[in-house]
Design a protein around this motif. Structure first.
Motif, PDB file in Angstrom:
ATOM      1  N   GLY A  48     -31.957 108.468  74.067  1.00  0.00           N
ATOM      2  CA  GLY A  48     -31.309 108.343  72.772  1.00  0.00           C
ATOM      3  C   GLY A  48     -32.157 108.928  71.668  1.00  0.00           C
ATOM      4  N   PRO A  49     -31.853 108.589  70.419  1.00  0.00           N
ATOM      5  CA  PRO A  49     -32.594 109.158  69.290  1.00  0.00           C
ATOM      6  C   PRO A  49     -33.995 108.556  69.180  1.00  0.00           C
ATOM      7  N   ALA A  50     -34.924 109.358  68.673  1.00  0.00           N
ATOM      8  CA  ALA A  50     -36.323 108.930  68.574  1.00  0.00           C
ATOM      9  C   ALA A  50     -36.492 107.705  67.673  1.00  0.00           C
ATOM     10  N   TRP A  51     -35.558 107.482  66.759  1.00  0.00           N
ATOM     11  CA  TRP A  51     -35.686 106.387  65.807  1.00  0.00           C
ATOM     12  C   TRP A  51     -35.145 105.056  66.330  1.00  0.00           C
ATOM     13  N   LEU A  52     -34.523 105.053  67.494  1.00  0.00           N
ATOM     14  CA  LEU A  52     -33.766 103.867  67.911  1.00  0.00           C
ATOM     15  C   LEU A  52     -34.654 102.641  68.102  1.00  0.00           C
ATOM     16  N   ASP A  53     -35.765 102.774  68.817  1.00  0.00           N
ATOM     17  CA  ASP A  53     -36.589 101.592  69.070  1.00  0.00           C
ATOM     18  C   ASP A  53     -37.175 101.015  67.788  1.00  0.00           C
ATOM     19  N   THR A  54     -37.550 101.884  66.859  1.00  0.00           N
ATOM     20  CA  THR A  54     -38.053 101.392  65.576  1.00  0.00           C
ATOM     21  C   THR A  54     -36.963 100.624  64.833  1.00  0.00           C
ATOM     22  N   ALA A  55     -35.757 101.165  64.810  1.00  0.00           N
ATOM     23  CA  ALA A  55     -34.642 100.474  64.148  1.00  0.00           C
ATOM     24  C   ALA A  55     -34.359  99.136  64.816  1.00  0.00           C
ATOM     25  N   LEU A  56     -34.465  99.087  66.129  1.00  0.00           N
ATOM     26  CA  LEU A  56     -34.186  97.847  66.845  1.00  0.00           C
ATOM     27  C   LEU A  56     -35.276  96.806  66.604  1.00  0.00           C
ATOM     28  N   LEU A  57     -36.527  97.238  66.506  1.00  0.00           N
ATOM     29  CA  LEU A  57     -37.584  96.271  66.223  1.00  0.00           C
ATOM     30  C   LEU A  57     -37.317  95.552  64.907  1.00  0.00           C
ATOM     31  N   LEU A  58     -36.752  96.259  63.936  1.00  0.00           N
ATOM     32  CA  LEU A  58     -36.525  95.633  62.632  1.00  0.00           C
ATOM     33  C   LEU A  58     -35.501  94.509  62.691  1.00  0.00           C
ATOM     34  N   VAL A  59     -34.681  94.472  63.733  1.00  0.00           N
ATOM     35  CA  VAL A  59     -33.804  93.311  63.936  1.00  0.00           C
ATOM     36  C   VAL A  59     -34.657  92.074  64.185  1.00  0.00           C
ATOM     37  N   ASN A  60     -35.694  92.207  65.011  1.00  0.00           N
ATOM     38  CA  ASN A  60     -36.588  91.090  65.288  1.00  0.00           C
ATOM     39  C   ASN A  60     -37.371  90.693  64.046  1.00  0.00           C
TER      40      ASN A  60
END
Length: 311
Positions: free
Chosen positions: A226-238
């Motif tokens: 997927g996109p390179a930004w996805l894991d960073t965006a998902l961490l911000l949910v936590n």
């Protein structure tokens, strides 16, 4: 809210043949095993020490504990075995799979989970590690994983399922904005393009920090392209869940997310909120009694943010 309170078996509960297979992988007899907290698998999660001082991390499960967990362990074995040394991940030492029990043996990481609510210094270290990880894993070094869009399309359709059968205690704002949420989530799926290997389950209990502040990302069964930004965006949910930080300001400041179309980010968060809200109303899966409350807590954390982002 932090994951935990699963009914987890330990090293001593494994069949003798499974323990022997793990010892063969490690290369020595296990004399000590310490169960690790956190996570949602009812199987083992033990740091083990052998007679000669070798250390490893062992996770093992069978379908009697949870029918889906062995499938996830097998997926993680395939993915972890293909990760490059440059990725901030533990090394897979070996896998035992007898058709019933699946045991994964990893190099031991002498670390702890980041503290929650998130400390600023630890959050900075993790965000920097995710940026470096995105570089190390682009293009994806693993070919046999789904795209993020394929993996998450059904999850992101949660608002459609909720609209067709609304739960009695649905958040009032969500009830009044179901059409917007469905449309945003559809846009979120469309935005999940890229050739970075993404973890897709980045949260505090899937991260370890050692004494030097080095970050290790663990538990890779859901990895996808997927996109390179996805894991960073998902961490911000936590981060949003535990509070204490301006996640909107972080999105605008972080190199991986600063230039991403805001509508794409909103769509991903809408899709996740729909998945969490839809899943939270279901009966808990076997052996994992606490996951529904955790999913509801994440939905509750995301909805005010979505109300802000959708205006």
């Amino acid at each position: 809210m932090t994951p935990g309170a699963v009914t987890r078996i330990g090293w001593g509960d494994l069949p003798a043949a499974v323990r022997s297979a793990v010892e063969e992988i490690v290369g020595d007899r296990v004399v000590e095993a310490v169960s690790q907290p956190g996570g949602y698998s009812p199987g083992t999660a033990d740091r083990v020490r052998t007679a000669t001082g070798r250390r490893a991390f062992v996770k093992a499960v069978n379908p009697a504990l949870n029918p889906d967990s062995p499938v996830l362990h097998r997926a993680e074995a395939r993915i972890a075995g293909a990760l490059p040394a440059t990725a901030p991940t533990p090394r897979l030492l070996g896998c035992h799979d007898d058709g019933d029990w699946v045991a994964l043996v990893f190099s031991d990481v002498a670390g702890r989970h980041p503290r929650t609510p998130w400390r600023s210094d630890e959050l900075t270290r993790v965000l920097d590690a995710l940026q470096a990880m995105a570089v190390a894993l682009t293009p994806s070094p693993v070919g046999h994983v789904p795209t993020a869009a394929d993996l998450l399309a059904r999850d992101f359709a949660g608002w459609q399922r909720i609209a067709a059968d609304p739960p009695p205690r649905l958040d009032p704002w969500a009830r009044a904005h179901l059409d917007e949420l469905r449309a945003a989530a559809d846009g979120g799926v469309a935005a999940l393009t890229g050739d970075t290997l993404c973890h897709v389950d980045v949260r505090a209990d899937n991260l370890l920090l050692d004494a030097a502040g080095t970050v290790t990302v663990v538990d890779w069964p859901w990895a996808c392209r997927g996109p390179a930004w996805l894991d960073t965006a998902l961490l911000l949910v936590n981060v949003r869940l535990h509070g204490g930080h301006d996640t909107e300001a972080l999105l605008r400041r972080l190199p991986l997310t600063a230039d991403v179309d805001p509508a794409a980010l909103t769509g991903v968060y809408a899709g996740l909120a729909g998945f969490f809200a839809d899943s939270a109303r279901r009966p808990p899966p076997p052996g994992i009694p606490t996951v529904r409350a955790f999913q509801q807590a994440q939905a509750d954390a995301l909805l005010p943010w979505l109300a802000q982002r959708l205006g």
